[in-house]
Design an enzyme around this catalytic site. Structure first.
Site, mmCIF file in Angstrom:
data_model
loop_
_atom_site.group_PDB
_atom_site.id
_atom_site.type_symbol
_atom_site.label_atom_id
_atom_site.label_comp_id
_atom_site.label_asym_id
_atom_site.label_seq_id
_atom_site.Cartn_x
_atom_site.Cartn_y
_atom_site.Cartn_z
ATOM 1 C CB CYS A 1 12.919 -10.987 -40.652
ATOM 2 S SG CYS A 1 11.566 -11.915 -41.477
ATOM 3 C CG HIS B 1 12.056 -12.376 -35.974
ATOM 4 N ND1 HIS B 1 10.774 -11.370 -37.007
ATOM 5 C CD2 HIS B 1 11.426 -12.878 -37.471
ATOM 6 C CE1 HIS B 1 10.362 -11.163 -37.916
ATOM 7 N NE2 HIS B 1 10.689 -12.697 -38.487
ATOM 8 C CG ASN C 1 7.832 -12.589 -39.467
ATOM 9 O OD1 ASN C 1 7.304 -11.254 -39.558
ATOM 10 N ND2 ASN C 1 7.545 -13.457 -40.143
HETATM 11 O O1 UT7 Z 1 10.245 -14.042 -40.723
HETATM 12 C C1 UT7 Z 1 11.462 -15.040 -40.942
HETATM 13 C C2 UT7 Z 1 11.064 -16.309 -40.698
HETATM 14 N N1 UT7 Z 1 9.404 -16.783 -40.843
HETATM 15 C C3 UT7 Z 1 9.693 -18.901 -40.097
HETATM 16 O O2 UT7 Z 1 10.095 -18.463 -38.994
HETATM 17 C C4 UT7 Z 1 8.547 -19.081 -40.486
HETATM 18 C C5 UT7 Z 1 8.884 -20.751 -40.229
HETATM 19 N N2 UT7 Z 1 8.157 -21.341 -40.405
HETATM 20 C C6 UT7 Z 1 7.147 -22.094 -40.100
HETATM 21 O O3 UT7 Z 1 6.651 -20.916 -38.236
HETATM 22 C C7 UT7 Z 1 6.174 -22.657 -40.425
HETATM 23 O O4 UT7 Z 1 7.255 -23.949 -40.758
HETATM 24 C C8 UT7 Z 1 4.856 -22.576 -40.938
HETATM 25 C C9 UT7 Z 1 3.747 -21.898 -39.838
HETATM 26 C C10 UT7 Z 1 4.942 -21.554 -42.349
HETATM 27 C C11 UT7 Z 1 4.021 -24.413 -41.469
HETATM 28 O O5 UT7 Z 1 3.671 -24.682 -40.299
HETATM 29 P P1 UT7 Z 1 4.029 -26.596 -40.435
HETATM 30 O O6 UT7 Z 1 3.517 -26.518 -38.903
HETATM 31 O O7 UT7 Z 1 5.730 -26.607 -40.739
HETATM 32 O O8 UT7 Z 1 2.896 -27.024 -41.754
HETATM 33 P P2 UT7 Z 1 3.349 -27.233 -43.008
HETATM 34 O O9 UT7 Z 1 4.147 -25.919 -44.075
HETATM 35 O O10 UT7 Z 1 4.318 -28.690 -43.313
HETATM 36 O O11 UT7 Z 1 1.140 -28.040 -43.587
HETATM 37 C C12 UT7 Z 1 1.533 -29.357 -43.075
HETATM 38 C C13 UT7 Z 1 0.060 -28.404 -43.620
HETATM 39 C C14 UT7 Z 1 -0.465 -28.684 -45.405
HETATM 40 O O12 UT7 Z 1 -1.325 -29.955 -45.566
HETATM 41 P P3 UT7 Z 1 -1.006 -31.101 -45.805
HETATM 42 O O13 UT7 Z 1 0.260 -31.010 -47.352
HETATM 43 O O14 UT7 Z 1 -0.134 -31.612 -44.930
HETATM 44 O O15 UT7 Z 1 -1.701 -31.744 -46.099
HETATM 45 C C15 UT7 Z 1 -0.334 -27.423 -45.780
HETATM 46 O O16 UT7 Z 1 -1.454 -27.376 -46.707
HETATM 47 O O17 UT7 Z 1 -1.031 -27.306 -43.256
HETATM 48 C C16 UT7 Z 1 -1.323 -27.006 -44.986
HETATM 49 N N3 UT7 Z 1 -1.452 -25.598 -44.244
HETATM 50 C C17 UT7 Z 1 -2.938 -24.662 -44.483
HETATM 51 N N4 UT7 Z 1 -3.785 -25.080 -43.874
HETATM 52 C C18 UT7 Z 1 -4.883 -23.919 -43.493
HETATM 53 C C19 UT7 Z 1 -0.669 -24.475 -45.004
HETATM 54 N N5 UT7 Z 1 -1.190 -23.761 -44.456
HETATM 55 C C20 UT7 Z 1 -2.245 -23.592 -44.811
HETATM 56 C C21 UT7 Z 1 -3.325 -22.236 -43.971
HETATM 57 N N6 UT7 Z 1 -4.182 -22.794 -43.354
HETATM 58 N N7 UT7 Z 1 -2.954 -20.953 -43.904
#
Ligand code: UT7
Length: 319
Positions: free
Chosen positions: A113, A246, A276
């Protein structure tokens, strides 16, 4: 001698695919979660068979048209991509062939990225050295090819597309400062760990990400590298006219703008309708803001990327 941006172009495949469309395709997600956590409402997904070089070619043609430069006049073509058409030849050579250019140097940059920011920095150094005069820089991706559609934590985040710029050697200001960094000890937090060997895929061929770890690191390095290029150019971050970070997550974009003291209205945001698109995200956003008239000649624009490797890069230019 400066590297001056004289044209921008972009290409998005097909029609927008909304979060609800993904849920309707059987992905265990919902619009509310994706919008709240990422700001993404829709993305473009290439048809099977559509390649990075095809998207990159259209973006390049549009940038060349704006720049009023013939493809035959280019002496360097750099493509930032992590989803090349083939292992080799490079996507840059494929696009060169399709453009009908012969003789220009052409190669790909693999910095995920951060790829476009890296490629701009490389182009700037070639032009400043006096060795090259007309350079095409493209970010082109079909990330949909490397997504595990059963992993809802990653598959909703990415989209496909391409953006391009044409740079020329000029005495008028263009790129003022660039920076690139990497920390390979963090390769495990965002990667596609599979390999092709002996005619087979060995290991996992899909994108894997530790989202929270990437999030934390991204906010820190995007702020640090923006400060670094502004310091080199002798300006304050709050004095840039436009910030194009980005486009991965609206929360990362907002946190970066806040840390840098850059007003929300000066930050170009396309993540809501592009998702993204990795190396394509910055040139796609740049082209959108140039064509809709927000970015004007003489303004200072700061572009920056962060991604797998781990890599991060930035370029500050006067448009
Ligand atoms: O391009 C390279 C750079 N990439 C980035 O910059 C990405 C950086 N990271 C992020 O943007 C965020 O960390 C994410 C968007 C990927 C994730 O957000 P988060 O607030 O860190 O969520 P999480 O991974 O901690 O997940 C929280 C919850 C989980 O459920 P439980 O275990 O708390 O019950 C996941 O299973 O959200 C759940 N979850 C979803 N629910 C519905 C994860 N993906 C989804 C989804 N729909 N698509």
């Amino acid at each position: 001698m400066y590297a001056r941006l004289i044209g921008t172009g972009s290409c998005l495949p097909g029609n927008p695919v909304t979060n609800n469309d993904l849920a309707a395709r059987g992905i265990d997600t919902n619009d509310e979660w994706v919008v709240t956590r990422t700001g993404i409402r829709s993305r473009y997904l290439a048809e099977p068979g559509t390649t990075s070089s095809e998207l990159g070619l259209v973006a390049a043609q549009r940038a060349l048209e704006m720049a009023n430069v013939a493809a035959s006049d280019l002496d360097l073509i750099i493509v930032a991509t992590s989803t090349p058409d083939f292992i080799f030849p490079s996507t840059a050579c494929l696009i060169q062939g399709k453009l009908g250019n012969k003789g220009a140097a052409a190669f790909d940059v693999q910095a995920v990225c951060s790829g476009f920011a890296y490629a701009l920095g490389i182009a700037d150094k070639f032009i400043r050295s006096g060795s090259h005069k007309k350079v095409l820089v493209i970010g082109a991706e079909v990330f949909s090819r490397i997504l595990d559609w059963s992993d809802r934590g990653t598959c909703v985040l990415f989209g496909d597309g391409a953006g391009a710029v044409v740079l020329e050697a000029s005495e008028k200001p263009g790129i003022l400062a660039t920076a690139m960094h990497a920390d390979g000890s963090l390769s495990g937090i965002l990667n596609v760990p599979g390999q092709i060997a002996g005619g087979q895929v060995i290991g996992d061929p899909f994108l894997r990400m530790d989202g929270p770890a990437v999030f934390k690191f991204a906010v820190r390095v995007l702020a640090d590298i923006a400060e670094e290029v502004c310091q080199v150019a002798g300006i304050k971050t709050c004095d840039v006219d436009w910030l194009i970070p980005h486009q991965a997550n609206i929360r990362i974009i907002e946190a970066t703008g806040k840390r840098l003291g850059i007003d929300r209205e000066k930050v170009i945001v396309t993540v809501a309708h592009h998702g993204n698109t990795s190396a394509a995200s910055v040139p796609l956003a740049l082209d959108e803001a140039v064509r809709d008239g927000r970015i004007q000649r003489g303004q200072k624009v700061l572009v920056e990327g962060v991604g797998g490797g781990f890599t991060w890069g930035a370029a500050l230019f006067e448009f």
